[in-house]
Design an enzyme around this catalytic site. Structure first.
Site, PDB file in Angstrom:
ATOM      1  N   ASP A 140      35.458   8.833  49.780  1.00 20.93           N
ATOM      2  CA  ASP A 140      35.781   8.224  51.067  1.00 20.93           C
ATOM      3  C   ASP A 140      34.704   7.192  51.429  1.00 20.93           C
ATOM      4  O   ASP A 140      34.154   6.541  50.536  1.00 20.93           O
ATOM      5  CB  ASP A 140      35.893   9.316  52.136  1.00 20.93           C
ATOM      6  N   HIS A 213      35.286   7.537  58.874  1.00 19.54           N
ATOM      7  CA  HIS A 213      36.426   8.150  58.181  1.00 19.54           C
ATOM      8  C   HIS A 213      35.981   9.240  57.215  1.00 19.54           C
ATOM      9  O   HIS A 213      36.549  10.331  57.178  1.00 19.54           O
ATOM     10  CB  HIS A 213      37.187   7.057  57.434  1.00 19.54           C
ATOM     11  N   SER A 543      45.491  10.667  56.142  1.00 13.20           N
ATOM     12  CA  SER A 543      44.078  10.825  55.788  1.00 13.20           C
ATOM     13  C   SER A 543      43.502  12.107  56.373  1.00 13.20           C
ATOM     14  O   SER A 543      42.532  12.653  55.854  1.00 13.20           O
ATOM     15  CB  SER A 543      43.256   9.632  56.299  1.00 13.20           C
TER      16      SER A 543
END
Length: 770
Positions: A140, A213, A543
């Site tokens: 990520d 994220h 996600s």
């Protein structure tokens, strides 16, 4: 521009409420990066080491090209930057299997454990012991190591099999790792070869997460227990990952400009070397043949090493055929909702109230009704209704609440545009593309998001009243919202665009309004003008659903260390729920109708049931190779994935129908009334699928039950399976027969379930006509 364009702009601006799941070829002038797959067995004897052979092969076509990465685990080969002419010349050299252009990929909780039943059943999972020996690797944007989600209090020594490390870089030292965050690496050679050096004034050239994220996904999967977590008081409670005692290893592969396949492969290479048990990738694998897809290639290698790979399905729903990451050795996860919401009501001057959602926390609106204006009437731009940057006329919106249409630019940016123009509030309305789905945002001004129907009602009032007014009330956090779960409208849908006879997604998991850890380098909206800093954020997307399944897979791996990745996925699929908390079929929020296996796969995950599934559908490496044979892949195409000289037996018949997947995607031939058969397996309108189940519970007899539509029927032989011991295997055949020459829909659905009175082992059916 549609939802995909909106998501792309969202990524460019550095905001990640949704991560899109498509890949695009990386354009460049002169040179570009290529990934070169080599047949390792064909190395000439003159070379002592494969890396020397790779280097010699490259230098035979280029005097200036240099190798970026050498791969041995994820694939056999290397990546390098060269001209198209050099790439073409290299492809003709001895031992070269393929030369493929680099692709750019893009990125696609307090309530979740309770919603999934983990809090009430925590004693069933051997958390403190075996699960702490499971390591979840996350590809990520990196990690914010100071987050309380990586507190290692109570954890024992790092497992002895762990071979990873904590890489030093900008704002990151070895001391940032601990017994929870056991490893952190970063990969940027492919990115920098294409886009130039990392701008370290904007992002850290290290494992540090400047985006948020990566911290959100890794803490969702395996974050430690943190009491008193919330976003501005919303979703307050105890935050924890799905496997809070598992270890986390972070591999930073995504940067401001995207995630590059050479870096992704290098990260998978290291993750395999490091000995992770689960790999979580909330990024897009695109829609291309498996041997052309870097995520699929690397995932195949991980599967061979016993590593389960969980990937996001994508956020291109509710369109059909919108899935990515559909290789059968990847666990593909769509998104559903929780039973929690964040209501914010719009009260109009005509006395009517409408519900919306918001995570706004700040000064409230004045205590009286406020003038309301439609953005399309406060602009000279053709797209001014979308509240794009610079499109609103300040004199028209100053001191007013502005109604903006959703689309193209990020939702939170629209509020910033309104605020900059002098507006004091915003109502954001969905369009047809988003329907009634409501996703909460931490807006920079008092704002709420409403569904399309509500938006049309508000517009009707706004356009008909000579002096329209409104205000917005914020109600905080509400739980027990029904129906739940429902399939998120943005969640990508089947059918499988690559192999229609493999049903995808595999399952859905919570992916809407998920609270998890966040980077303090960026505000909760991801906008540069957002100066707020938080330890936890609430965001949505597949996600977010992907790491839920990654963490649940870690729980199952801890409880069943000998289970294969396919066994773990099977346990999650066959125990998944197809009904909501009220016992009704799971709804598709984009239509308001019951969802189908193309939307929810096998159903919504139920981890407590998955711990003891009764039967599993297992798969080994050979099964996947035979699957590739059934696709008529050439030896070279298979070698890209399998990295060996496997050749399909020309004398053997390979069929996808016999691939031991826990679901059924059936292709029935189009028929006429005169050719409809009796279902005895001899007619042209009949298709057979064979499956083998393994008993992982106590001895017992399982009986089959079948549900179908009016368009087809199913017979199963035998109808009972008796097991006398653990790990015993039994095979059955399911025969599918068309009973309607002209089905009312292009697809029909059903379900096969085996039960011994204690376990229910379910498999979804999706039938199409060809």
């Amino acid at each position: 521009m549609g939802k995909k364009s909106e998501l792309y702009v969202f990524w460019i601006l550095g905001s990640i409420l949704f991560g899109c799941s498509n890949h695009v070829s990386v354009a460049s002038t002169g040179t570009r990066t290529y990934i070169i797959h080599m047949a390792k067995s064909r190395m000439p004897a003159v070379f002592e080491d494969h890396s020397h052979w790779y280097d010699s092969s490259l230098k035979s076509v280029s005097g200036s090209a240099e190798i970026l990465y050498t791969y041995d685990n994820a694939i056999h080969g290397f990546s390098a930057r060269m001209t198209a002419e050099e790439a073409a010349a290299l492809e003709s050299r001895h031992g070269i299997v393929s030369v493929m252009p680099e692709l750019k990929y893009e990125l696609h909780t307090t309530r979740t454990p309770s919603f999934l039943g983990l809090d009430q059943n925590s004693a069933m999972f051997p958390e403190s012991e075996s699960t702490s020996d499971v390591i979840v690797g996350v590809l990520d944007t990196g990690v914010w190591p100071e987050s309380p989600s990586y507190d290692d209090t109570g954890l024992g020594p790092v497992p002895s099999f762990w071979k990873g490390e904590c890489e030093v870089g900008t704002n990151f030292t070895k001391s940032n790792c601990n017994r929870k965050l056991v490893g952190a690496r970063f990969f940027s050679k492919g990115y920098e070869a294409t886009l130039g050096p990392i701008d370290q004034s904007k992002e850290s050239k290290s494992p540090r997460d400047d985006d948020g994220h990566g911290t959100h996904t890794s803490s969702t999967a395996a974050g430690s227990v943190v009491s008193g977590a919330s976003l501005f008081g919303y979703a307050a409670g105890t935050a924890r990952g799905m496997a809070p005692h598992a270890r986390v290893a972070v591999y930073k592969v995504c940067w401001i400009g995207g995630c590059f396949s050479s870096d992704i492969l290098a990260a998978i290479e290291k993750a395999i070397d490091d000995n992770v048990n689960v790999l979580s990738m909330s990024l897009g694998g695109g829609v291309s043949d498996y041997f052309r897809d870097s995520v699929a290639s690397g995932a195949f290698a991980a599967m061979e090493k016993g590593i389960l790979i969980s990937c996001s399905a994508g956020n291109a729903g509710p369109s059909s055929y919108s899935l990515s990451n559909v290789a059968p050795w990847i666990t593909t996860v769509g998104a559903g909702t929780l039973d929690r919401d964040f209501p914010a009501y719009v009260s109009l001057g005509n006395g009517k109230n409408y519900s919306g959602v918001s995570l706004y926390k700040g000064d409230p609106l004045p205590g009286q009704m406020i003038p309301l204006i439609y953005a399309g009437n406060a602009t000279n731009a053709t797209n001014g209704n979308l509240c794009m940057t610079g499109t609103l006329i300040p004199e028209k919106v100053a001191g007013k609440i502005v109604l903006c249409d959703r689309g193209v630019n990020p939702r939170v940016q629209k509020g910033s545009v309104v605020k900059t123009a002098g507006g004091i509030g915003m109502v954001l309305t969905n369009t047809v593309a988003n329907g009634e789905e409501l996703v909460a945002d931490a807006h920079l001004l008092p704002a709420t998001g409403v569904g399309e129907t509500t938006g049309e009602a508000i517009k009707s009032y706004l356009f008909s009243d000579t002096n329209p007014t409104a205000t917005i009330f914020f109600e905080g956090t509400k739980v027990g919202i029904q129906p739940s779960p429902v399939v998120a409208a943005f969640s990508s849908r089947g059918p499988n665009p690559i192999t229609a006879r493999i049903l995808k997604p595999d399952m859905i998991a919570p992916g809407v309004n998920i609270l998890a850890g966040w980077s303090r380098a960026v505000g909760p909206t991801g906008l540069s003008e957002d100066a707020r800093r938080v330890e936890f954020n609430i965001i949505s997307g597949t996600s977010m659903s992907c790491p839920h399944v990654s963490g649940l897979a870690a729980l199952l791996k801890g409880a069943h260390p000998d289970w294969s990745p396919a066994a773990i996925r099977s346990a999650l699929m066959t125990t998944a729920k197809v009904v909501d908390k009220n016992g009704k079929l799971i709804e598709d929020v984009s239509t308001g109708k019951p969802s189908t296996p193309f939307d929810h796969g096998a159903g919504h995950v139920d981890p407590v049931s998955a711990l003891n599934p009764g039967l599993i559908y297992d798969l080994g490496v050979d099964d996947y190779l035979y699957f590739l044979c059934a696709l008529n892949y050439t030896a070279d195409e298979i070698s890209v994935l399998a990295k060996n000289n496997f050749t399909c037996d020309s004398g053997k018949s390979y069929s996808i129908n016999d691939f031991n997947y826990p679901s059924f995607a059936v292709s029935l031939p189009a028929t006429t009334d005169s050719t409809l058969g009796s279902g005895d397996g001899t007619s042209s309108d009949t298709v057979k699928h064979t499956r083998t189940v393994t008993n992982v519970g106590s001895p017992g007899t399982y009986k089959v039950s079948i549900s179908t539509s009016d368009a087809f029927k199913v017979s199963v032989n035998p109808q009972e399976l008796t097991f006398s011991q653990t790990n015993e295997k039994k095979t059955y055949t399911a025969t599918f027969t068309a009973i309607s020459s002209e089905p009312t829909d292009a697809n029909a659905f059903g379900r096969i379930e085996w039960t011994d009175g204690k376990h229910v082992v379910g498999s979804p059916i999706a039938v199409s006509w060809t």
